[in-house]
Design a protein around this motif. Structure first.
Motif, PDB file in Angstrom:
ATOM      1  N   ALA A  20    -105.191  10.930 -29.048  1.00 39.46           N
ATOM      2  CA  ALA A  20    -106.179  11.305 -28.028  1.00 39.46           C
ATOM      3  C   ALA A  20    -105.942  12.749 -27.595  1.00 39.46           C
ATOM      4  CB  ALA A  20    -106.095  10.359 -26.840  1.00 39.46           C
ATOM      5  N   ALA A  21    -104.685  13.123 -27.411  1.00 42.14           N
ATOM      6  CA  ALA A  21    -104.363  14.499 -27.035  1.00 42.14           C
ATOM      7  C   ALA A  21    -104.674  15.466 -28.173  1.00 42.14           C
ATOM      8  CB  ALA A  21    -102.888  14.609 -26.630  1.00 42.14           C
ATOM      9  N   VAL A  22    -104.388  15.057 -29.399  1.00 38.64           N
ATOM     10  CA  VAL A  22    -104.678  15.910 -30.566  1.00 38.64           C
ATOM     11  C   VAL A  22    -106.178  16.185 -30.656  1.00 38.64           C
ATOM     12  CG1 VAL A  22    -104.681  15.972 -33.105  1.00 38.64           C
ATOM     13  CG2 VAL A  22    -102.633  15.223 -31.884  1.00 38.64           C
ATOM     14  N   PHE A  23    -106.992  15.176 -30.376  1.00 36.20           N
ATOM     15  CA  PHE A  23    -108.444  15.354 -30.449  1.00 36.20           C
ATOM     16  C   PHE A  23    -109.002  16.114 -29.250  1.00 36.20           C
ATOM     17  CE2 PHE A  23    -108.540  11.429 -33.248  1.00 36.20           C
ATOM     18  CZ  PHE A  23    -108.836  12.138 -34.400  1.00 36.20           C
ATOM     19  N   TYR A  24    -108.418  15.932 -28.064  1.00 34.52           N
ATOM     20  CA  TYR A  24    -109.035  16.490 -26.860  1.00 34.52           C
ATOM     21  C   TYR A  24    -108.589  17.913 -26.542  1.00 34.52           C
ATOM     22  CZ  TYR A  24    -111.482  16.563 -22.471  1.00 34.52           C
ATOM     23  OH  TYR A  24    -112.342  16.893 -21.474  1.00 34.52           O
ATOM     24  N   PHE A 130    -112.595  23.582 -36.024  1.00 34.68           N
ATOM     25  CA  PHE A 130    -111.157  23.332 -36.004  1.00 34.68           C
ATOM     26  C   PHE A 130    -110.864  21.967 -35.387  1.00 34.68           C
ATOM     27  CE2 PHE A 130    -106.877  23.957 -34.152  1.00 34.68           C
ATOM     28  CZ  PHE A 130    -106.195  24.338 -35.298  1.00 34.68           C
ATOM     29  N   ASN A 131    -111.669  21.563 -34.424  1.00 36.60           N
ATOM     30  CA  ASN A 131    -111.513  20.295 -33.735  1.00 36.60           C
ATOM     31  C   ASN A 131    -111.718  19.097 -34.664  1.00 36.60           C
ATOM     32  OD1 ASN A 131    -111.183  18.554 -31.530  1.00 36.60           O
ATOM     33  ND2 ASN A 131    -113.344  18.628 -31.008  1.00 36.60           N
ATOM     34  N   GLU A 132    -112.430  19.273 -35.766  1.00 30.73           N
ATOM     35  CA  GLU A 132    -112.734  18.163 -36.671  1.00 30.73           C
ATOM     36  C   GLU A 132    -111.631  17.910 -37.698  1.00 30.73           C
ATOM     37  OE1 GLU A 132    -115.256  16.292 -35.946  1.00 30.73           O
ATOM     38  OE2 GLU A 132    -115.864  17.697 -34.376  1.00 30.73           O
TER      39      GLU A 132
END
Length: 150
Positions: A20-24, A130-132
Protein backbone atom coordinates in the motif's frame (compact mmCIF):
# COMPACT_ATOMS: atom_id res chain seq x y z
CA UNK A 1 2.61 -26.02 12.06
CA UNK A 2 0.38 -23.54 13.91
CA UNK A 3 3.27 -21.11 14.50
CA UNK A 4 4.17 -21.39 10.81
CA UNK A 5 0.64 -20.46 9.75
CA UNK A 6 0.56 -17.46 12.11
CA UNK A 7 3.96 -16.32 10.85
CA UNK A 8 2.80 -16.70 7.26
CA UNK A 9 -0.41 -14.78 8.04
CA UNK A 10 1.52 -11.88 9.55
CA UNK A 11 4.00 -11.96 6.65
CA UNK A 12 1.15 -11.57 4.16
CA UNK A 13 -0.52 -8.78 6.17
CA UNK A 14 2.75 -6.83 6.48
CA UNK A 15 3.48 -7.30 2.77
CA UNK A 16 0.03 -5.93 1.93
CA UNK A 17 0.62 -2.91 4.17
CA UNK A 18 4.05 -2.31 2.62
CA UNK A 19 2.64 -2.60 -0.90
CA UNK A 20 0.00 0.00 0.00
CA UNK A 21 2.86 2.37 0.83
CA UNK A 22 4.74 1.39 -2.35
CA UNK A 23 1.66 2.25 -4.42
CA UNK A 24 0.64 5.42 -2.58
CA UNK A 25 3.95 7.22 -2.08
CA UNK A 26 4.40 7.94 -5.82
CA UNK A 27 0.81 9.19 -5.88
CA UNK A 28 1.70 11.69 -3.16
CA UNK A 29 4.63 12.76 -5.35
CA UNK A 30 2.23 13.31 -8.28
CA UNK A 31 0.09 15.54 -6.07
CA UNK A 32 3.20 17.41 -4.89
CA UNK A 33 4.27 18.01 -8.48
CA UNK A 34 0.83 19.44 -9.23
CA UNK A 35 0.57 21.60 -6.07
CA UNK A 36 3.36 24.04 -6.95
CA UNK A 37 1.67 27.30 -5.97
CA UNK A 38 -0.04 26.13 -2.79
CA UNK A 39 2.32 26.07 0.22
CA UNK A 40 -0.26 24.71 2.68
CA UNK A 41 -1.14 21.80 0.40
CA UNK A 42 2.52 21.15 -0.28
CA UNK A 43 3.36 21.10 3.45
CA UNK A 44 0.49 18.69 4.17
CA UNK A 45 1.53 16.36 1.34
CA UNK A 46 5.17 16.41 2.47
CA UNK A 47 4.10 15.47 5.99
CA UNK A 48 1.89 12.68 4.67
CA UNK A 49 4.71 11.44 2.46
CA UNK A 50 7.24 11.38 5.29
CA UNK A 51 4.89 9.47 7.58
CA UNK A 52 3.97 7.01 4.84
CA UNK A 53 7.63 6.45 3.98
CA UNK A 54 8.45 5.60 7.62
CA UNK A 55 5.37 3.38 7.89
CA UNK A 56 6.40 1.53 4.73
CA UNK A 57 9.86 0.86 6.07
CA UNK A 58 8.44 -0.55 9.31
CA UNK A 59 6.02 -2.79 7.39
CA UNK A 60 8.81 -4.00 5.11
CA UNK A 61 10.98 -4.78 8.14
CA UNK A 62 8.21 -6.78 9.80
CA UNK A 63 7.46 -8.66 6.57
CA UNK A 64 11.18 -9.39 6.19
CA UNK A 65 11.43 -10.73 9.75
CA UNK A 66 8.39 -12.96 9.24
CA UNK A 67 9.85 -14.21 5.95
CA UNK A 68 13.11 -15.05 7.69
CA UNK A 69 11.22 -16.87 10.44
CA UNK A 70 9.40 -18.99 7.86
CA UNK A 71 12.66 -19.78 6.09
CA UNK A 72 14.51 -20.62 9.29
CA UNK A 73 11.51 -22.56 10.56
CA UNK A 74 11.72 -24.76 7.49
CA UNK A 75 15.42 -25.32 8.15
CA UNK A 76 14.74 -26.22 11.81
CA UNK A 77 11.55 -28.30 11.44
CA UNK A 78 12.16 -29.73 7.96
CA UNK A 79 9.38 -32.14 7.00
CA UNK A 80 6.98 -30.68 9.58
CA UNK A 81 6.38 -27.65 7.36
CA UNK A 82 5.20 -27.27 3.75
CA UNK A 83 7.89 -27.97 1.18
CA UNK A 84 7.90 -24.47 -0.28
CA UNK A 85 11.63 -23.90 0.14
CA UNK A 86 12.85 -27.25 -1.16
CA UNK A 87 13.06 -25.95 -4.73
CA UNK A 88 14.62 -22.51 -4.67
CA UNK A 89 14.62 -21.17 -8.25
CA UNK A 90 11.28 -19.40 -8.07
CA UNK A 91 12.13 -18.10 -4.61
CA UNK A 92 15.35 -16.52 -5.84
CA UNK A 93 13.49 -14.71 -8.63
CA UNK A 94 10.80 -13.61 -6.17
CA UNK A 95 13.36 -12.25 -3.73
CA UNK A 96 15.13 -10.44 -6.57
CA UNK A 97 11.86 -8.77 -7.55
CA UNK A 98 11.23 -7.84 -3.91
CA UNK A 99 14.70 -6.26 -3.82
CA UNK A 100 13.80 -4.30 -6.97
CA UNK A 101 10.58 -3.12 -5.30
CA UNK A 102 12.54 -2.08 -2.22
CA UNK A 103 14.97 -0.12 -4.41
CA UNK A 104 11.97 1.50 -6.13
CA UNK A 105 10.52 2.46 -2.73
CA UNK A 106 13.81 3.91 -1.54
CA UNK A 107 14.13 5.81 -4.83
CA UNK A 108 10.70 7.40 -4.36
CA UNK A 109 11.69 8.25 -0.78
CA UNK A 110 14.81 10.00 -2.09
CA UNK A 111 12.61 12.13 -4.34
CA UNK A 112 10.51 13.01 -1.32
CA UNK A 113 13.56 13.88 0.78
CA UNK A 114 15.00 15.88 -2.13
CA UNK A 115 12.03 18.24 -1.99
CA UNK A 116 13.19 19.40 1.46
CA UNK A 117 16.56 20.25 -0.10
CA UNK A 118 14.99 22.25 -2.91
CA UNK A 119 15.27 19.66 -5.68
CA UNK A 120 12.57 19.51 -8.29
CA UNK A 121 10.40 16.52 -9.08
CA UNK A 122 9.90 15.08 -12.55
CA UNK A 123 6.67 16.05 -14.29
CA UNK A 124 3.40 14.71 -12.92
CA UNK A 125 2.97 12.69 -16.12
CA UNK A 126 6.34 10.99 -15.61
CA UNK A 127 5.44 10.30 -11.99
CA UNK A 128 2.10 8.81 -13.04
CA UNK A 129 3.90 6.34 -15.33
CA UNK A 130 6.47 5.65 -12.62
CA UNK A 131 3.59 4.88 -10.25
CA UNK A 132 2.48 1.94 -12.44
CA UNK A 133 5.80 0.04 -12.36
CA UNK A 134 5.34 -1.77 -9.03
CA UNK A 135 2.15 -3.39 -10.29
CA UNK A 136 4.13 -5.34 -12.88
CA UNK A 137 6.55 -6.59 -10.23
CA UNK A 138 3.68 -7.48 -7.87
CA UNK A 139 1.91 -9.52 -10.56
CA UNK A 140 5.12 -11.44 -11.23
CA UNK A 141 5.76 -12.01 -7.52
CA UNK A 142 2.24 -13.30 -6.84
CA UNK A 143 2.43 -15.59 -9.88
CA UNK A 144 5.79 -16.98 -8.75
CA UNK A 145 4.48 -17.66 -5.24
CA UNK A 146 1.34 -19.38 -6.50
CA UNK A 147 2.74 -21.29 -9.48
CA UNK A 148 6.27 -22.08 -8.20
CA UNK A 149 7.24 -22.75 -11.83
CA UNK A 150 10.86 -23.79 -11.24
Amino acid sequence: MNAYLWTKTFHIVFVIAWMAAVFYLPRILVNLAEAQGEPAVRARLLLMGRKLYRFGHVMFGLAFVCGLLMWQGYRVFGDGLPQMFAVGGWLHVKLTLVAVLLAYYIFTGRWLKGLDKGRALPSSRTLRWFNELPLLALIAIVWLVLAKPF
